[in-house]
Write a protein that holds these residues in place. Sequence first.
Motif, PDB file in Angstrom:
ATOM      1  N   PHE A   1       0.844  -1.186   0.000  1.00 48.68           N
ATOM      2  CA  PHE A   1       0.000   0.000   0.000  1.00 48.68           C
ATOM      3  C   PHE A   1       0.885   1.245   0.000  1.00 48.68           C
ATOM      4  CE2 PHE A   1      -2.470  -3.374   1.882  1.00 48.68           C
ATOM      5  CZ  PHE A   1      -3.727  -3.205   1.335  1.00 48.68           C
ATOM      6  N   SER A   2       0.410   2.296  -0.638  1.00 49.97           N
ATOM      7  CA  SER A   2       1.168   3.550  -0.664  1.00 49.97           C
ATOM      8  C   SER A   2       1.343   4.088   0.754  1.00 49.97           C
ATOM      9  CB  SER A   2       0.452   4.588  -1.540  1.00 49.97           C
ATOM     10  OG  SER A   2      -0.887   4.777  -1.117  1.00 49.97           O
ATOM     11  N   ARG A   3       2.471   4.748   0.978  1.00 52.83           N
ATOM     12  CA  ARG A   3       2.754   5.274   2.315  1.00 52.83           C
ATOM     13  C   ARG A   3       1.747   6.345   2.720  1.00 52.83           C
ATOM     14  NH1 ARG A   3       8.336   4.503   0.697  1.00 52.83           N
ATOM     15  NH2 ARG A   3       8.360   6.567  -0.295  1.00 52.83           N
ATOM     16  N   LEU A   4       1.209   7.050   1.722  1.00 54.52           N
ATOM     17  CA  LEU A   4       0.248   8.114   1.982  1.00 54.52           C
ATOM     18  C   LEU A   4      -1.053   7.856   1.233  1.00 54.52           C
ATOM     19  CD1 LEU A   4       2.539  11.257   1.532  1.00 54.52           C
ATOM     20  CD2 LEU A   4       1.926  10.159   3.695  1.00 54.52           C
ATOM     21  N   ALA A   5      -2.132   8.410   1.739  1.00 51.63           N
ATOM     22  CA  ALA A   5      -3.374   8.563   0.986  1.00 51.63           C
ATOM     23  C   ALA A   5      -3.509  10.057   0.714  1.00 51.63           C
ATOM     24  CB  ALA A   5      -4.564   8.043   1.784  1.00 51.63           C
ATOM     25  N   VAL A   6      -4.064  10.429  -0.430  1.00 50.65           N
ATOM     26  CA  VAL A   6      -4.122  11.845  -0.794  1.00 50.65           C
ATOM     27  C   VAL A   6      -5.549  12.259  -1.125  1.00 50.65           C
ATOM     28  CG1 VAL A   6      -1.759  11.813  -1.680  1.00 50.65           C
ATOM     29  CG2 VAL A   6      -3.655  11.390  -3.254  1.00 50.65           C
ATOM     30  N   VAL A   7      -5.812  13.532  -0.950  1.00 53.22           N
ATOM     31  CA  VAL A   7      -7.079  14.142  -1.362  1.00 53.22           C
ATOM     32  C   VAL A   7      -6.731  15.236  -2.349  1.00 53.22           C
ATOM     33  CG1 VAL A   7      -9.115  15.436  -0.652  1.00 53.22           C
ATOM     34  CG2 VAL A   7      -8.226  13.598   0.800  1.00 53.22           C
ATOM     35  N   ALA A   8      -7.178  15.079  -3.590  1.00 53.77           N
ATOM     36  CA  ALA A   8      -6.796  16.002  -4.659  1.00 53.77           C
ATOM     37  C   ALA A   8      -8.005  16.332  -5.533  1.00 53.77           C
ATOM     38  CB  ALA A   8      -5.690  15.382  -5.516  1.00 53.77           C
ATOM     39  N   PRO A   9      -7.932  17.458  -6.276  1.00 56.96           N
ATOM     40  CA  PRO A   9      -9.006  17.782  -7.221  1.00 56.96           C
ATOM     41  C   PRO A   9      -9.147  16.685  -8.267  1.00 56.96           C
ATOM     42  CG  PRO A   9      -7.559  19.668  -6.880  1.00 56.96           C
ATOM     43  CD  PRO A   9      -6.878  18.495  -6.251  1.00 56.96           C
ATOM     44  N   ARG A  10     -10.394  16.354  -8.584  1.00 59.05           N
ATOM     45  CA  ARG A  10     -10.643  15.333  -9.601  1.00 59.05           C
ATOM     46  C   ARG A  10     -12.076  15.469 -10.103  1.00 59.05           C
ATOM     47  NH1 ARG A  10      -8.513  10.470 -11.361  1.00 59.05           N
ATOM     48  NH2 ARG A  10     -10.053   9.021 -12.209  1.00 59.05           N
TER      49      ARG A  10
ATOM     50  N   ARG B   1      -4.352  -5.935   4.893  1.00 63.92           N
ATOM     51  CA  ARG B   1      -4.962  -4.798   5.587  1.00 63.92           C
ATOM     52  C   ARG B   1      -3.916  -3.713   5.805  1.00 63.92           C
ATOM     53  NH1 ARG B   1      -7.529  -5.277  11.561  1.00 63.92           N
ATOM     54  NH2 ARG B   1      -5.313  -5.428  12.050  1.00 63.92           N
ATOM     55  N   HIS B   2      -4.376  -2.459   5.763  1.00 62.48           N
ATOM     56  CA  HIS B   2      -3.475  -1.331   5.997  1.00 62.48           C
ATOM     57  C   HIS B   2      -4.280  -0.196   6.617  1.00 62.48           C
ATOM     58  CE1 HIS B   2       0.234   0.926   5.371  1.00 62.48           C
ATOM     59  NE2 HIS B   2      -0.513   1.951   4.995  1.00 62.48           N
ATOM     60  N   ALA B   3      -3.582   0.677   7.334  1.00 62.56           N
ATOM     61  CA  ALA B   3      -4.247   1.826   7.961  1.00 62.56           C
ATOM     62  C   ALA B   3      -3.389   3.070   7.801  1.00 62.56           C
ATOM     63  CB  ALA B   3      -4.507   1.546   9.440  1.00 62.56           C
ATOM     64  N   TRP B   4      -4.048   4.187   7.554  1.00 61.62           N
ATOM     65  CA  TRP B   4      -3.389   5.494   7.519  1.00 61.62           C
ATOM     66  C   TRP B   4      -3.951   6.330   8.663  1.00 61.62           C
ATOM     67  CZ3 TRP B   4      -5.279   3.271   2.976  1.00 61.62           C
ATOM     68  CH2 TRP B   4      -4.329   2.952   2.006  1.00 61.62           C
TER      69      TRP B   4
ATOM     70  N   VAL C   1       5.267   0.659 -16.897  1.00 59.82           N
ATOM     71  CA  VAL C   1       4.908   1.038 -15.530  1.00 59.82           C
ATOM     72  C   VAL C   1       6.184   1.189 -14.720  1.00 59.82           C
ATOM     73  CG1 VAL C   1       3.629   0.414 -13.458  1.00 59.82           C
ATOM     74  CG2 VAL C   1       2.718  -0.192 -15.702  1.00 59.82           C
ATOM     75  N   ASP C   2       6.395   2.385 -14.170  1.00 61.04           N
ATOM     76  CA  ASP C   2       7.591   2.678 -13.381  1.00 61.04           C
ATOM     77  C   ASP C   2       7.219   2.647 -11.902  1.00 61.04           C
ATOM     78  OD1 ASP C   2       9.929   3.517 -12.278  1.00 61.04           O
ATOM     79  OD2 ASP C   2       9.981   5.474 -13.242  1.00 61.04           O
ATOM     80  N   TYR C   3       7.549   1.552 -11.234  1.00 58.89           N
ATOM     81  CA  TYR C   3       7.168   1.391  -9.838  1.00 58.89           C
ATOM     82  C   TYR C   3       7.996   2.260  -8.899  1.00 58.89           C
ATOM     83  CZ  TYR C   3       4.056  -2.448 -10.984  1.00 58.89           C
ATOM     84  OH  TYR C   3       3.025  -3.196 -11.488  1.00 58.89           O
ATOM     85  N   ARG C   4       9.022   2.898  -9.393  1.00 59.45           N
ATOM     86  CA  ARG C   4       9.796   3.805  -8.548  1.00 59.45           C
ATOM     87  C   ARG C   4       8.961   5.007  -8.127  1.00 59.45           C
ATOM     88  NH1 ARG C   4      14.909   4.677 -12.368  1.00 59.45           N
ATOM     89  NH2 ARG C   4      13.145   4.931 -13.811  1.00 59.45           N
ATOM     90  N   SER C   5       7.898   5.292  -8.869  1.00 56.73           N
ATOM     91  CA  SER C   5       7.023   6.432  -8.538  1.00 56.73           C
ATOM     92  C   SER C   5       5.817   6.020  -7.716  1.00 56.73           C
ATOM     93  CB  SER C   5       6.545   7.112  -9.836  1.00 56.73           C
ATOM     94  OG  SER C   5       7.640   7.526 -10.628  1.00 56.73           O
ATOM     95  N   PHE C   6       5.794   4.770  -7.265  1.00 56.44           N
ATOM     96  CA  PHE C   6       4.609   4.237  -6.588  1.00 56.44           C
ATOM     97  C   PHE C   6       4.206   5.077  -5.376  1.00 56.44           C
ATOM     98  CE2 PHE C   6       2.661   1.419  -3.410  1.00 56.44           C
ATOM     99  CZ  PHE C   6       1.572   0.948  -4.130  1.00 56.44           C
ATOM    100  N   HIS C   7       5.163   5.467  -4.543  1.00 51.92           N
ATOM    101  CA  HIS C   7       4.864   6.212  -3.322  1.00 51.92           C
ATOM    102  C   HIS C   7       4.960   7.726  -3.507  1.00 51.92           C
ATOM    103  CE1 HIS C   7       4.756   2.648  -0.761  1.00 51.92           C
ATOM    104  NE2 HIS C   7       5.874   2.248  -1.310  1.00 51.92           N
ATOM    105  N   GLU C   8       5.442   8.185  -4.645  1.00 51.52           N
ATOM    106  CA  GLU C   8       5.749   9.605  -4.801  1.00 51.52           C
ATOM    107  C   GLU C   8       4.497  10.450  -5.021  1.00 51.52           C
ATOM    108  OE1 GLU C   8       8.665  10.181  -7.802  1.00 51.52           O
ATOM    109  OE2 GLU C   8      10.217   9.051  -6.733  1.00 51.52           O
ATOM    110  N   VAL C   9       4.479  11.626  -4.385  1.00 52.50           N
ATOM    111  CA  VAL C   9       3.366  12.564  -4.527  1.00 52.50           C
ATOM    112  C   VAL C   9       3.918  13.918  -4.937  1.00 52.50           C
ATOM    113  CG1 VAL C   9       1.883  11.381  -2.860  1.00 52.50           C
ATOM    114  CG2 VAL C   9       3.467  13.146  -2.069  1.00 52.50           C
ATOM    115  N   GLU C  10       3.027  14.788  -5.398  1.00 53.46           N
ATOM    116  CA  GLU C  10       3.405  16.126  -5.823  1.00 53.46           C
ATOM    117  C   GLU C  10       2.229  17.057  -5.585  1.00 53.46           C
ATOM    118  OE1 GLU C  10       4.253  15.851  -9.949  1.00 53.46           O
ATOM    119  OE2 GLU C  10       2.280  15.068 -10.472  1.00 53.46           O
TER     120      GLU C  10
END
Length: 202
Positions: free
Chosen positions: A35-44, A148-151, A176-185
């Motif tokens: 699971f990603s280290r973060l969950a994000v809330v973004a415009p969509r 299972r995972h929790a944030w 698919v570049d998995y190096r960007s899996f956890h990265e956010v901007e």
Amino acid sequence: EVLLGVEGFVRWLGLALGTGIIFAKFSAPRPGVVFSRLAVVAPRGGGRALMFRMANERQSTLVDAKVRVLLVMNERNADGDLTRRTRDVPLKRGETALFTHAWTAIHPIDGESPLAGEDGASLEAADAELIVSLTGFDEGLSRTVHARHAWRARDVRFGLRFREMVRVLPGGVHQVDYRSFHEVEPAEEARRERTPRGKGRD
């Protein structure tokens, strides 16, 4: 002698059961879901959406994978007492027939969403937690596996989005570049980068 025999048998039985439990615990199949280290809330889509990523690390495919998300947070009831409340967070697509590589889960935040009107500060104040559970049938193991995972509130970031993982190589091949899996901007920065040249930017 009979009592000694019974006592010895009981001890042997307890040892056997304990060994069996330990063996079962450590031999249980690992789902291999990251699971990603973060969950994000973004415009969509003209609004906002909660998003997080999952990836299947195993060589085998998870069939009929299903994901459920819960929001757990402190709230005041009608009597003013502080209670711990759990709410479902429905996903735009909460299941997939084949989970092979990566999966970005999306929850649109509308008026019915438990996240409506929330931000990072309010989630922190409510000691909020997002809990996700995934189940699926592992073809390689021939059995159902669970992950299972929790944030915590500090791991749910507002105004960020995930970096693109798919790159188009020469010849139109998608990689698919998995190096960007956890990265956010920052969400605004990502939107500007994706605006075609010559188009207006606001």
